[in-house]
Design an enzyme around this catalytic site. Structure first.
Site, PDB file in Angstrom:
ATOM      1  N   LYS A 187     -19.415  -4.565   9.648  1.00  0.00           N
ATOM      2  CA  LYS A 187     -18.516  -5.717   9.478  1.00  0.00           C
ATOM      3  C   LYS A 187     -17.442  -5.705  10.568  1.00  0.00           C
ATOM      4  CE  LYS A 187     -15.169  -7.665   6.328  1.00  0.00           C
ATOM      5  NZ  LYS A 187     -14.134  -7.182   5.460  1.00  0.00           N
ATOM      6  N   ARG A 190      -1.869  -6.366  -8.337  1.00  0.00           N
ATOM      7  CA  ARG A 190      -0.839  -7.332  -7.970  1.00  0.00           C
ATOM      8  C   ARG A 190      -0.815  -8.501  -8.932  1.00  0.00           C
ATOM      9  NH1 ARG A 190      -3.145  -7.794  -2.086  1.00  0.00           N
ATOM     10  NH2 ARG A 190      -4.885  -7.268  -3.427  1.00  0.00           N
ATOM     11  N   SER A 200      -3.237  -7.706   2.993  1.00  0.00           N
ATOM     12  CA  SER A 200      -3.631  -7.559   4.402  1.00  0.00           C
ATOM     13  C   SER A 200      -4.109  -8.896   4.966  1.00  0.00           C
ATOM     14  CB  SER A 200      -4.739  -6.512   4.538  1.00  0.00           C
ATOM     15  OG  SER A 200      -4.275  -5.260   4.126  1.00  0.00           O
ATOM     16  N   HIS A 240       0.836  -1.211   0.000  1.00  0.00           N
ATOM     17  CA  HIS A 240       0.000   0.000   0.000  1.00  0.00           C
ATOM     18  C   HIS A 240       0.872   1.263   0.000  1.00  0.00           C
ATOM     19  CE1 HIS A 240      -3.133  -2.492   2.444  1.00  0.00           C
ATOM     20  NE2 HIS A 240      -3.563  -2.427   1.198  1.00  0.00           N
TER      21      HIS A 240
HETATM   22  P1  ADP Z   1      -5.466  -5.816   0.645  1.00  0.00           P
HETATM   23  O1  ADP Z   1      -5.801  -6.539  -0.633  1.00  0.00           O
HETATM   24  O2  ADP Z   1      -4.033  -5.888   1.013  1.00  0.00           O
HETATM   25  O3  ADP Z   1      -6.395  -6.159   1.756  1.00  0.00           O
HETATM   26  P2  ADP Z   1      -6.897  -3.297   0.244  1.00  0.00           P
HETATM   27  O4  ADP Z   1      -8.231  -3.863   0.004  1.00  0.00           O
HETATM   28  O5  ADP Z   1      -6.736  -2.413   1.400  1.00  0.00           O
HETATM   29  O6  ADP Z   1      -5.690  -4.327   0.355  1.00  0.00           O
HETATM   30  O7  ADP Z   1      -6.389  -2.649  -1.111  1.00  0.00           O
HETATM   31  C1  ADP Z   1      -6.265  -1.289  -1.383  1.00  0.00           C
HETATM   32  C2  ADP Z   1      -5.559  -1.152  -2.706  1.00  0.00           C
HETATM   33  O8  ADP Z   1      -4.190  -1.492  -2.541  1.00  0.00           O
HETATM   34  C3  ADP Z   1      -6.072  -2.037  -3.836  1.00  0.00           C
HETATM   35  O9  ADP Z   1      -6.016  -1.313  -5.044  1.00  0.00           O
HETATM   36  C4  ADP Z   1      -5.089  -3.169  -3.885  1.00  0.00           C
HETATM   37  O10 ADP Z   1      -4.999  -3.748  -5.170  1.00  0.00           O
HETATM   38  C5  ADP Z   1      -3.817  -2.422  -3.525  1.00  0.00           C
HETATM   39  N1  ADP Z   1      -2.828  -3.331  -2.993  1.00  0.00           N
HETATM   40  C6  ADP Z   1      -3.005  -4.225  -2.015  1.00  0.00           C
HETATM   41  N2  ADP Z   1      -1.882  -4.920  -1.779  1.00  0.00           N
HETATM   42  C7  ADP Z   1      -0.946  -4.444  -2.643  1.00  0.00           C
HETATM   43  C8  ADP Z   1       0.427  -4.772  -2.917  1.00  0.00           C
HETATM   44  N3  ADP Z   1       1.049  -5.738  -2.266  1.00  0.00           N
HETATM   45  N4  ADP Z   1       1.066  -4.038  -3.852  1.00  0.00           N
HETATM   46  C9  ADP Z   1       0.409  -3.080  -4.526  1.00  0.00           C
HETATM   47  N5  ADP Z   1      -0.880  -2.746  -4.337  1.00  0.00           N
HETATM   48  C10 ADP Z   1      -1.561  -3.402  -3.412  1.00  0.00           C
END
Ligand code: ADP
Length: 179
Positions: A45, A94, A132, A21
C-alpha cells in the site's frame, strides 16, 4: 514473589503520529511496564511516509520515554504480540464510530489469542478531533497542523508535500489519504 513485568503492544498505522497517539502511549505506560508502539505496514500500500520514516517520527516523539520501544510489523497483530511477549493490545477510542470497529476487532483478536487482553483508552477530549487522515488532508492543502502533531512531524509533512508538489504527484497521492 518475583515481580512480573507487563508489556502492551500499541498497534496502528501512525501515518503520521500525532498528539492523540502520544497521549494514549503515555497513558498506557501508567498501566504497563513496557509499551511497544507497533507500526503496521500494509504490504504493497503506498503511504505518505515509509515504514522507516514513520519509525523515526514516532521514535523522536517518544525519545524521552525509556519504557517505550517502537517497531514495525506486517503480520497479524496477535501473532506479533505473541512474538514479542505482549500481554495486552492497547487501542484508543475517539468517536462512537471507532467503537464498532474496535469492538469487532477485539472480539476477533480474542478468538485468535484468548490470552491477550484488549485494553481501550478513551481519547482525551482535546484530541478527539485528531486523526492521521485529517492531518494529511490539512497538510496536503498547506494548512497548519501544529496543534495536532509535534514540530518534527509538521516539518516532515511540509517537506513531503513540497517533494510531491515538485514531482507533480500530489493529486495522485490524494487517493490514499484514507486510513
Ligand atoms: P489514525 O486513526 O489517526 O490514522 P491509527 O490507525 O494509527 O490512527 O490508530 C492507532 C490507534 O490510535 C487506534 O487505536 C486509534 O483509535 C488510536 N487513535 C487515533 N487517533 C487518536 C486520538 N486522537 N486520540 C486517541 N486515540 C487515537
Amino acid at each position: 514473589m518475583a515481580p512480573i513485568s507487563s508489556c502492551a503492544i500499541y498497534p496502528g498505522s501512525f501515518n503520521p503520529v500525532h498528539y492523540g497517539h502520544l497521549d494514549i502511549a503515555r497513558r498506557a505506560l501508567r498501566m504497563f511496564d513496557r509499551v511497544v508502539v507497533a507500526i503496521y505496514v500494509h504490504p504493497g500500500k503506498p503511504d505518505l511516509f515509509t515504514a522507516e520514516e514513520r519509525l523515526d517520527l514516532v521514535r523522536e516523539a517518544l525519545k524521552d520515554e525509556p519504557r517505550v520501544r517502537v517497531a514495525s510489523y506486517n503480520i497479524l497483530t496477535v501473532d506479533y504480540a505473541r512474538e514479542i511477549g505482549a500481554h495486552a493490545i492497547v487501542r484508543g477510542l475517539r468517536v462512537f464510530s471507532d467503537f464498532e470497529l474496535e469492538f469487532r476487532m477485539a472480539l476477533a483478536n480474542r478468538r485468535l489469542a484468548p490470552e491477550i487482553e484488549i485494553v481501550n483508552f478513551i481519547a482525551a477530549e482535546e484530541h478527539l478531533h485528531i486523526s492521521s487522515s485529517t492531518i494529511r488532508e490539512i497538510a496536503s492543502l498547506g494548512g497548519d497542523v501544529a496543534s495536532m502533531t509535534p514540530p518534527h512531524v509538521v516539518d516532515a509533512l511540509k517537506r513531503r508535500f513540497a517533494e510531491l508538489r515538485a514531482g507533480g504527484s500530489q493529486s495522485s497521492f490524494m487517493v490514499s489519504l484514507e486510513d
